[in-house]
Design an enzyme around this catalytic site. Sequence first.
Site, short mmCIF file in Angstrom:
data_model
loop_
_atom_site.label_atom_id
_atom_site.label_comp_id
_atom_site.label_asym_id
_atom_site.label_seq_id
_atom_site.Cartn_x
_atom_site.Cartn_y
_atom_site.Cartn_z
N ASP A 1 4.35 2.17 -3.71
CA ASP A 1 4.61 1.12 -4.24
C ASP A 1 4.43 0.89 -6.38
OD1 ASP A 1 4.10 -0.38 -1.91
OD2 ASP A 1 1.88 0.87 -2.50
N HIS B 1 10.29 -0.14 0.96
CA HIS B 1 11.16 -0.48 -0.85
C HIS B 1 11.69 -2.07 -0.63
CE1 HIS B 1 11.37 4.36 -0.44
NE2 HIS B 1 10.37 4.16 -0.71
P1 IMP Z 1 -0.08 7.04 6.64
O1 IMP Z 1 1.00 7.29 5.11
O2 IMP Z 1 0.33 5.69 7.27
O3 IMP Z 1 -0.33 8.04 7.46
O4 IMP Z 1 -1.62 6.87 5.43
C1 IMP Z 1 -1.82 7.24 5.34
C2 IMP Z 1 -2.47 7.37 3.35
O5 IMP Z 1 -0.65 6.81 2.64
C3 IMP Z 1 -3.43 5.47 3.64
O6 IMP Z 1 -3.84 5.33 2.08
C4 IMP Z 1 -1.76 4.87 3.08
O7 IMP Z 1 -1.89 3.64 2.83
C5 IMP Z 1 -1.22 5.48 1.88
N1 IMP Z 1 0.40 5.16 2.23
C6 IMP Z 1 1.47 5.12 3.32
N2 IMP Z 1 2.89 5.07 2.72
C7 IMP Z 1 2.26 3.82 1.97
C8 IMP Z 1 3.79 3.44 1.63
O8 IMP Z 1 4.56 3.15 1.29
N3 IMP Z 1 2.97 2.77 0.28
C9 IMP Z 1 1.89 2.92 -0.42
N4 IMP Z 1 0.78 3.26 0.53
C10 IMP Z 1 1.19 4.03 1.54
MG MG Z 2 6.10 0.21 -1.10
#
Ligand code: IMP
Ligand code: MG
Length: 332
Positions: free
Chosen positions: A13, A42
Site C-alpha cells: 500500500d 492497486h
Molecule cells: P495473505 O497474503 O492474504 O496471506 O496475508 C498475509 C499478510 O500479508 C497479512 O498481514 C496481510 O494483511 C498482508 N497483505 C497481503 N496482501 C497485502 C496487500 O496487498 N497490501 C497490504 N498487506 C497485504
Molecule cells: Mg494495496
Amino acid sequence: MASTVIVGAFWGDEGKGKIISYLALNDKLDFCVRTGSVNAAHTVWMEGKRYALHMVPAAFINEKTRLLIAPGANVHVAKFFEEVELTKVNGRIGIDKFSSIIEEKHSLQDRTSAHLKGLGTTGWGVGPALEERARRTAKLAKDIPELKQYVADVTKEINDGIDAGKNVLLEGTQGFMLSLFHGTYPFVTGRDTGASAICSEAGVGPTRVDDVIIVFKAFITRVGTGPLPGEMSKEEARKKGWFETAAGTGRDRRSAPFDFDLARKNARINGATQAALTKLDCIFPECRSVRNFDELPKKAIQFVKEVEEKSKISVTLIGTGPAALDIIDRRK
Ligand code: IMP
Ligand code: MG
C-alpha cells in the site's frame, strides 16, 4: 525507460498503482506485467473514478499498453473477468499459460486452517493456493476452458519486447516487509515480494532489467498482524491525517512514521536504482497537486532530501495527490 521493476518498500500500500499509472501514460508503456495475486489491491484514479485492481495491471489507464499476468502469478478467475469488464481491456490482456489458479476452496482454507490463524491474512486464499502449487497439484491457466482466449506466452512476449527496445514494466505487489524470505516472518505473505522475485515470476533474467524503482510512502502503514516499529495509535494517526483503510479488504491500516533505516536497507537489498516517494501531500498538505520540485514548501524539500541522504538513493518521482498526473517527475 526500457525494462523496469516496481517494488514496494514496506508492508504494501505504498502507492505502486499510482506510480504505475503515471508511468503508463508518461513513459508510454508497451507492456505491464502483473505478479502476485488477488490479495493485493492497486489503486488507480482515472477521470475522477477510483479503481482498486486485484488482477488487471495498473497500467490499464493507457489504452495502448499490453497487459499481462505473469507465469508466477495466481489468477482468481471470477475477479479477473469482473475487472476485465470494468476496465474494458478485453483484447489487450493476456495470462501466461503457467499462471496458477486460486479457487474458492483456497479462500475457505485461508479462513479456517489452524496453521494460518492469527496471521491476519486477507482471506483470499493466496497462502493455500501457493501451498497447492508447491505440492504440484494446482490448476494452471492453460487448463481452464473459460480462459482459453486470454492464454499467452507472457515470458516470450516480454523478452521479445525487451529485445525490441520496448518499454516493459514488471508490477510488483505488496511490500518487501511482507516477503516470505525477507519480511517479518511468520507475519508475511506466501511468496517473496522482492525485486528479484518479481523478475523470476515474470520470467525476466536479472541482467535484462534496467531500473528498479522502490516505492516509499511518506509514512508507513500495515494491515493484519505482526510487528510495526514506531506504530502510533489510531487517534494519533487520525490527527496527523495518516489514517487509512485498505483498498482491498477495507480493514483499518495501522500506521507509523517513515523509517529511514528500513528504507536504506530495503533499497539496497532490492538493488533499487531510483525511489518514488508517494503521499507527500498527506504529511505536508500544501504540497497537494504540486508538479514542480521548486514549488514545494521548504519543509517538504527538506524531508525529500533527508530521505535521499539516509536511504542513499535518488527520489525521482514524488506523489502529490491521488490522480495519475499528480506527480513531480525529476527524471526530466
Ligand atoms: P495473505 O497474503 O492474504 O496471506 O496475508 C498475509 C499478510 O500479508 C497479512 O498481514 C496481510 O494483511 C498482508 N497483505 C497481503 N496482501 C497485502 C496487500 O496487498 N497490501 C497490504 N498487506 C497485504
Ligand atoms: Mg494495496
